[in-house]
Design an enzyme around this catalytic site. Sequence first.
Site, PDB file in Angstrom:
ATOM      1  N   HIS A   1       0.645   8.418   1.808  1.00 57.85           N
ATOM      2  CA  HIS A   1       0.434   7.296   0.896  1.00 57.85           C
ATOM      3  C   HIS A   1      -0.853   7.475   0.112  1.00 57.85           C
ATOM      4  CE1 HIS A   1      -0.192   2.978  -0.255  1.00 57.85           C
ATOM      5  NE2 HIS A   1       1.057   3.176  -0.601  1.00 57.85           N
TER       6      HIS A   1
ATOM      7  N   HIS B   1       2.069   3.673  -8.029  1.00 56.95           N
ATOM      8  CA  HIS B   1       2.020   2.216  -8.171  1.00 56.95           C
ATOM      9  C   HIS B   1       1.946   1.834  -9.644  1.00 56.95           C
ATOM     10  CE1 HIS B   1       0.492   3.029  -4.108  1.00 56.95           C
ATOM     11  NE2 HIS B   1       1.285   2.013  -3.815  1.00 56.95           N
TER      12      HIS B   1
ATOM     13  N   HIS C   1       8.409   4.252  -2.493  1.00 56.33           N
ATOM     14  CA  HIS C   1       8.217   3.680  -1.155  1.00 56.33           C
ATOM     15  C   HIS C   1       9.504   3.715  -0.341  1.00 56.33           C
ATOM     16  CE1 HIS C   1       4.556   2.297  -3.224  1.00 56.33           C
ATOM     17  NE2 HIS C   1       4.004   2.350  -2.026  1.00 56.33           N
TER      18      HIS C   1
ATOM     19  N   HIS D   1       3.741  -8.313  -3.063  1.00 51.73           N
ATOM     20  CA  HIS D   1       3.248  -7.052  -2.527  1.00 51.73           C
ATOM     21  C   HIS D   1       1.711  -6.993  -2.426  1.00 51.73           C
ATOM     22  CE1 HIS D   1       1.720  -2.886  -3.347  1.00 51.73           C
ATOM     23  NE2 HIS D   1       2.288  -2.728  -2.178  1.00 51.73           N
TER      24      HIS D   1
ATOM     25  N   HIS E   1      -0.990  -7.220   1.060  1.00 53.15           N
ATOM     26  CA  HIS E   1      -1.959  -6.168   1.417  1.00 53.15           C
ATOM     27  C   HIS E   1      -3.342  -6.767   1.652  1.00 53.15           C
ATOM     28  CE1 HIS E   1      -0.349  -2.080   1.162  1.00 53.15           C
ATOM     29  NE2 HIS E   1       0.528  -2.529   0.280  1.00 53.15           N
TER      30      HIS E   1
ATOM     31  N   PHE F   1      -5.347   1.032  -0.849  1.00 56.92           N
ATOM     32  CA  PHE F   1      -4.198   1.947  -0.775  1.00 56.92           C
ATOM     33  C   PHE F   1      -4.483   3.195   0.061  1.00 56.92           C
ATOM     34  CE2 PHE F   1      -2.202   0.214  -4.911  1.00 56.92           C
ATOM     35  CZ  PHE F   1      -1.432  -0.673  -4.190  1.00 56.92           C
TER      36      PHE F   1
ATOM     37  N   HIS G   1       6.369  -2.883   3.809  1.00 56.84           N
ATOM     38  CA  HIS G   1       7.128  -2.171   2.781  1.00 56.84           C
ATOM     39  C   HIS G   1       8.630  -2.154   3.045  1.00 56.84           C
ATOM     40  CE1 HIS G   1       4.800  -0.985  -0.632  1.00 56.84           C
ATOM     41  NE2 HIS G   1       3.753  -1.109   0.179  1.00 56.84           N
TER      42      HIS G   1
HETATM   43 CU1  C2O Z   1       1.998   2.077  -1.897  1.00 54.44          CU
HETATM   44 CU2  C2O Z   1       1.957  -1.359  -0.688  1.00 54.44          CU
HETATM   45  O1  C2O Z   1       1.483   0.284  -1.400  1.00 54.44           O
END
Ligand code: C2O
Length: 568
Positions: free
Chosen positions: A148, A169, A178, A300, A304, A321, A334
């Site tokens: 990632h 992203h 993802h 999303h 995070h 990230f 995810h």
């Molecule tokens: Cu690639 Cu939720 O991030």
Amino acid sequence: MRRQISDAASSLVSSRLSFAAAIVHLCCCARPSGDRDVLLGLGALGASATLMTARRAGADPIATPDISTCGPADLPPGANVLTCCPPPSNALPVDFAPPGAASSPLRTRPAAHSVTADYVAKFNAGIAAMKALPADDPRSFAAQASVHCAYCDGSYSPEGFPGVELQVHNSWLFFPFHRCYLYFFERILGSLIGDPSFAIPFWNWDAPDGMRMPAMYTDRSSQLFDPRRDGRHAPPKLIDLDYSGREPRFTDNQQIDHNLRVMYRQMVSLSPTPSLFFGSAYRAGDEPNQGPGPVENIPHGPVHIWCGDPNQPGREDMGNFYSSGNDPLFYAHHANIDRMWSVWKGLDARRHTDLNDPDWLGASFLFYDETPKLVRIRVRDVLDTGALRYRYQDVPLQWRAARPTVTAAATRRADSLLTPAAQAADAKKAGKLPITLEEAASVAVKRPVAGRRSKAEKASREEVLVIDGIEVDRDVAAKFDVFVNAEDHAAVGSGGRELAGSFVNVPHRHGHGHGKKGRGIKTTLRLALNEQLEDLKAEGDESVEVILVPRQGKGKVKVGGVRIELMH
Ligand code: C2O
């Protein structure tokens, strides 16, 4: 309360400047094909003049990075990893082939809050097995987490474009990248516990019963626990899907209602068409961050940031990230994001289709599978989860009925609508953009259509609020909300209809080799307006008032322009 973007003497000058800037910007987005040819010619295909001119528009998918060129990621000070590069491979990558029903059982990913103790024990054993492998084994938890980081923090350039950053992203690559990532993670985990039918769980944050951090991740003795989380957000705290860095003052019922409306807004109101749902096109040679889709912004991003530890310098693990893959909760978060792709397609079989742009379908990524060999997988390989041999447990979608409602006290009344002269004056004020969002700012924006549109017109083209030239430093956790026709945005009820949508930046870095453009990202937010204008009874108006309200990262986000466009 908010600043009307003012009509100062300098506005003409600055509007000219921003107009010039807009032209420059347009030119790089719509690069004349010659540009692409030259760029491509310098890359994979060499300098053959024939090839250089034989390029077709719409044939430039983002290509697999060459992992041997993986460079150092640009990590924040105090980062706990040194590199994000996966272990090298001596063999060339093989093309992905779907597994086929005979060799691969159908795996059903369960809602994390609903699983049995046996399931949790098995999942724990799988994560423990991954953690026990040495970091130079591509199947190890550490190597998986770094995948990632490498794709998000600037370790790669797309093949043929050295010096250009590859970023998964803030564009249409978000959903498919993802999906691939979780797919290989799940296969590796299943093979390590000798159970190819094992499916990873999804964090069902869109349903009232799933709005807490799932219990299996919060048991301190578990492999699924990560100490680097926000301690205030352990159960029984309900998640705020619209989290702005401040703790909301809601009762549990209010929080649930709010979250359901947020889900409706992002999945229904803002996602009427494939191009809006998936996010902006991102092709070979493009600068990254062309524009995230609604679900990538919310929930999303806030999920995070809500999970990450505010006492860590970069809100690690989930809040950044580069480090988010280190928290096992990442994969459950995810999985639900991935489930939203499937759910969205099911909401409207006719309109909610995958994109058919060859540059999306042909985009490719590299992953290690469970054997472990290096596999090249394309977006077109992952459109059907059935072909990948997995599905999601069916759970109720309560948010489908949670259409946001108008806050009577906060909506601009028809009798305060602007006169044509006032509209003209307001249109000038828009020329004062770009603006740095220190406080709320409002701008009147003319609609491209005069008056009410028929049902058929609305179904064929969406009216879209485009906020472009959004500039923010990559390190900054930033969020701003966008209201339409709110007389008093502070009075808008929770999940109120006047809130058109939001922009969210989850902190990340970019590669050392890609620093020429500075530390900022430049991106675009697109917000579908049809349903909102209907509900606000603003369909007959010539213009709407747009209010930008910074929530997180005040004074650190710049907005270049606001306009309304018709989009297919
Ligand atoms: Cu690639 Cu939720 O991030």
